[in-house]
Design an enzyme around this catalytic site. Structure first.
Site, PDB file in Angstrom:
ATOM      1  N   GLY A  11     -43.301 -10.203  51.262  1.00  0.00           N
ATOM      2  CA  GLY A  11     -44.297 -10.788  52.169  1.00  0.00           C
ATOM      3  C   GLY A  11     -43.619 -11.698  53.176  1.00  0.00           C
ATOM      4  N   ARG A  72     -42.297  -4.077  51.523  1.00  0.00           N
ATOM      5  CA  ARG A  72     -42.126  -4.228  50.067  1.00  0.00           C
ATOM      6  C   ARG A  72     -41.511  -2.945  49.523  1.00  0.00           C
ATOM      7  NH1 ARG A  72     -44.627  -8.838  48.302  1.00  0.00           N
ATOM      8  NH2 ARG A  72     -46.383  -9.627  49.499  1.00  0.00           N
ATOM      9  N   ASP A 103     -38.902 -13.011  44.582  1.00  0.00           N
ATOM     10  CA  ASP A 103     -38.406 -12.452  43.318  1.00  0.00           C
ATOM     11  C   ASP A 103     -38.178 -10.946  43.372  1.00  0.00           C
ATOM     12  OD1 ASP A 103     -41.328 -12.441  43.375  1.00  0.00           O
ATOM     13  OD2 ASP A 103     -41.220 -11.604  41.365  1.00  0.00           O
ATOM     14  N   THR A 125     -40.478 -17.695  49.851  1.00  0.00           N
ATOM     15  CA  THR A 125     -41.837 -17.350  49.429  1.00  0.00           C
ATOM     16  C   THR A 125     -42.749 -18.558  49.639  1.00  0.00           C
ATOM     17  OG1 THR A 125     -43.333 -16.920  47.581  1.00  0.00           O
ATOM     18  CG2 THR A 125     -41.188 -17.761  46.974  1.00  0.00           C
ATOM     19  N   ASP A 127     -45.166 -19.004  47.909  1.00  0.00           N
ATOM     20  CA  ASP A 127     -45.650 -19.341  46.563  1.00  0.00           C
ATOM     21  C   ASP A 127     -44.791 -20.408  45.868  1.00  0.00           C
ATOM     22  OD1 ASP A 127     -47.471 -17.368  47.074  1.00  0.00           O
ATOM     23  OD2 ASP A 127     -46.853 -16.026  45.467  1.00  0.00           O
ATOM     24  N   ASP A 129     -42.286 -20.148  43.875  1.00  0.00           N
ATOM     25  CA  ASP A 129     -42.176 -19.905  42.438  1.00  0.00           C
ATOM     26  C   ASP A 129     -40.817 -19.403  41.971  1.00  0.00           C
ATOM     27  OD1 ASP A 129     -42.403 -17.422  43.569  1.00  0.00           O
ATOM     28  OD2 ASP A 129     -44.157 -16.780  42.436  1.00  0.00           O
ATOM     29  N   ARG A 171     -49.625 -16.113  43.252  1.00  0.00           N
ATOM     30  CA  ARG A 171     -49.813 -15.008  42.298  1.00  0.00           C
ATOM     31  C   ARG A 171     -49.562 -15.453  40.862  1.00  0.00           C
ATOM     32  NH1 ARG A 171     -49.890  -9.627  42.093  1.00  0.00           N
ATOM     33  NH2 ARG A 171     -50.179  -9.583  44.339  1.00  0.00           N
TER      34      ARG A 171
HETATM   35  O1  F6P Z   1     -45.416 -13.102  48.925  1.00  0.00           O
HETATM   36  C1  F6P Z   1     -46.278 -13.653  47.997  1.00  0.00           C
HETATM   37  C2  F6P Z   1     -47.698 -13.459  48.400  1.00  0.00           C
HETATM   38  O2  F6P Z   1     -47.986 -14.301  49.487  1.00  0.00           O
HETATM   39  C3  F6P Z   1     -48.644 -13.673  47.228  1.00  0.00           C
HETATM   40  O3  F6P Z   1     -49.093 -14.982  47.091  1.00  0.00           O
HETATM   41  C4  F6P Z   1     -49.754 -12.700  47.549  1.00  0.00           C
HETATM   42  O4  F6P Z   1     -50.406 -12.291  46.384  1.00  0.00           O
HETATM   43  C5  F6P Z   1     -49.054 -11.582  48.192  1.00  0.00           C
HETATM   44  O5  F6P Z   1     -47.934 -12.129  48.819  1.00  0.00           O
HETATM   45  C6  F6P Z   1     -49.889 -10.807  49.186  1.00  0.00           C
HETATM   46  O6  F6P Z   1     -49.159  -9.722  49.621  1.00  0.00           O
HETATM   47  P1  F6P Z   1     -49.566  -8.709  50.770  1.00  0.00           P
HETATM   48  O7  F6P Z   1     -49.227  -9.345  52.076  1.00  0.00           O
HETATM   49  O8  F6P Z   1     -48.710  -7.523  50.510  1.00  0.00           O
HETATM   50  O9  F6P Z   1     -51.022  -8.454  50.646  1.00  0.00           O
END
Ligand code: F6P
Length: 362
Positions: A11, A72, A103, A125, A127, A129, A171
């Site tokens: 992301g 991804r 991660d 990230t 997040d 984490d 997440r």
């Molecule tokens: O990269 C982490 C994150 O921001 C998470 O918190 C979230 O669940 C996910 O990405 C969302 O991903 P996408 O942009 O693929 O919907």
């Protein structure tokens, strides 16, 4: 002269361009050539690369997103893709790669490093984490955005005497909800680390109402989940690594769709909780799902500085041939740690901090 590749995976996150800019500028100082690998690991499968120069990175510091794109993509889902990655690294004479990711992206980096590829990591990230680093860049920006949203939602919640549930990203870990909840003065913070009881949440809200507070703000992470067993829409995030140690079983999601790394698409817990609150309390409740607003746009000054420091330090790791490592923030110092350490377990919210936040609940 060395030829260095740089890629951004997973992301996107405010501050990616600041890292790219720092990597390019520092490499130019060493007279190295920098190749941008397009769209994360995908670029090494397809061979889509572009030369990055001082000119290319001029003006990108405050820009959100990533100028080299992201995806991804998991090459380890297909043996042929792994071979293509390795062949392309050789074909394009890439001596070492700066891998900017969370991660998932770093788990691919770790596997490739074990196969002999020279690379270093930069922790990205919103997040926050990843283990071994106090902060990842992008997190501060996300917290600022969610805090501003909570501030704004306060006035409308108060005017209408409503409960407003604010669903933030997060997440496996509820760092954004916790920090923004503290900064914005949320009346309840719900995170994946502490499964919640719906009735207990309602009870605290009732007490608040009884004290004359006719509105409430609930900050919650998208990965938060209720303890209650009798849920009709119960799903499991059965991803095999990282978050597994948390053992979620009651995730509420809108879809069963998973990405290339096995992450289920989250979103929906806010609406689920809002319905329960309305049903049990008969109080008008609204939901704001902040979603990708938290990841877009310009990074805060803090994230620009952290990202810049990370980018420069990553180039230094390459100079010292300290491969398989990742730059990390510990205290106020940037230090190298093993990529393996960063991805070995999810850095969950500090429970002392969460306990402190509880003083302001209700
Ligand atoms: O990269 C982490 C994150 O921001 C998470 O918190 C979230 O669940 C996910 O990405 C969302 O991903 P996408 O942009 O693929 O919907």
């Amino acid at each position: 002269m060395k030829r260095i590749g740089v890629l951004t995976g997973g992301g996107d996150c405010p501050g990616l361009n600041a890292v790219i800019r720092a990597v390019v500028k520092k490499s130019i100082q060493y007279n190295w050539e920098i190749i941008g690998i397009k769209n994360g690991w995908e670029g090494l499968i397809t061979g889509e690369l572009e030369l990055l120069t001082g000119y290319t990175v001029s003006g990108i510091l405050p820009k959100g997103g990533t100028i080299i794109g992201t995806s991804r993509t998991n090459p380890f889902n297909n043996e042929k893709d792994v071979q293509r990655v390795i062949e392309n690294i050789k074909k394009f004479n890439i001596d070492a790669i700066v891998v900017i990711g969370g991660d998932d992206t770093l788990s691919v980096a770790h596997k490739l490093h074990k196969m002999g590829i020279s690379l270093v990591g930069v922790p990205k990230t919103i997040d926050n984490d990843l283990s071994g680093t106090d902060f990842t860049f992008g997190f501060d920006t996300a917290v600022s955005i969610v805090t501003e949203a909570i501030d704004r939602l306060h006035t409308t919640a108060e005017s209408h005497h409503r409960v407003i549930v604010v669903e933030a990203m997060g997440r496996h870990a509820g760092w954004i909800a916790t920090m923004a909840g503290i900064a914005g003065g949320a009346d309840e913070i719900l995170i994946p680390e502490v499964p919640f009881e719906i009735e207990a949440v309602c009870e605290r809200l009732r007490m608040r109402y009884n004290q004359g507070k006719k509105f409430s703000i609930i900050a919650m992470a998208e990965g938060a989940y209720p303890i209650e067993k009798k849920l009709t829409d119960r799903k499991t995030d059965d991803k095999e690594s990282f978050g597994q140690n948390i053992g979620k079983t009651n995730l509420i999601t809108q879809t069963n769709e998973k990405d290339a790394f096995g992450n289920i698409r989250l979103g929906g817990i806010g609406h689920f909780l809002a319905k329960e609150i309305e049903k049990r309390m008969n109080v008008e409740t609204r939901v704001t799902v902040l979603g990708h607003v938290q990841r877009g746009g310009t990074p805060t000054a803090h994230d620009r500085i952290l990202a810049t420091r990370f980018g420069i330090a990553a180039v230094e790791l390459i100079k010292n041939e300290d491969f398989g490592t990742m730059v990390a923030l510990q205290g106020n110092k940037i230090v190298p740690i093993e990529i393996e350490e960063a991805i070995s377990k999810c850095k969950t919210v500090d429970m002392d901090l969460y306990e402190m936040a509880k003083l302001f609940f209700g």
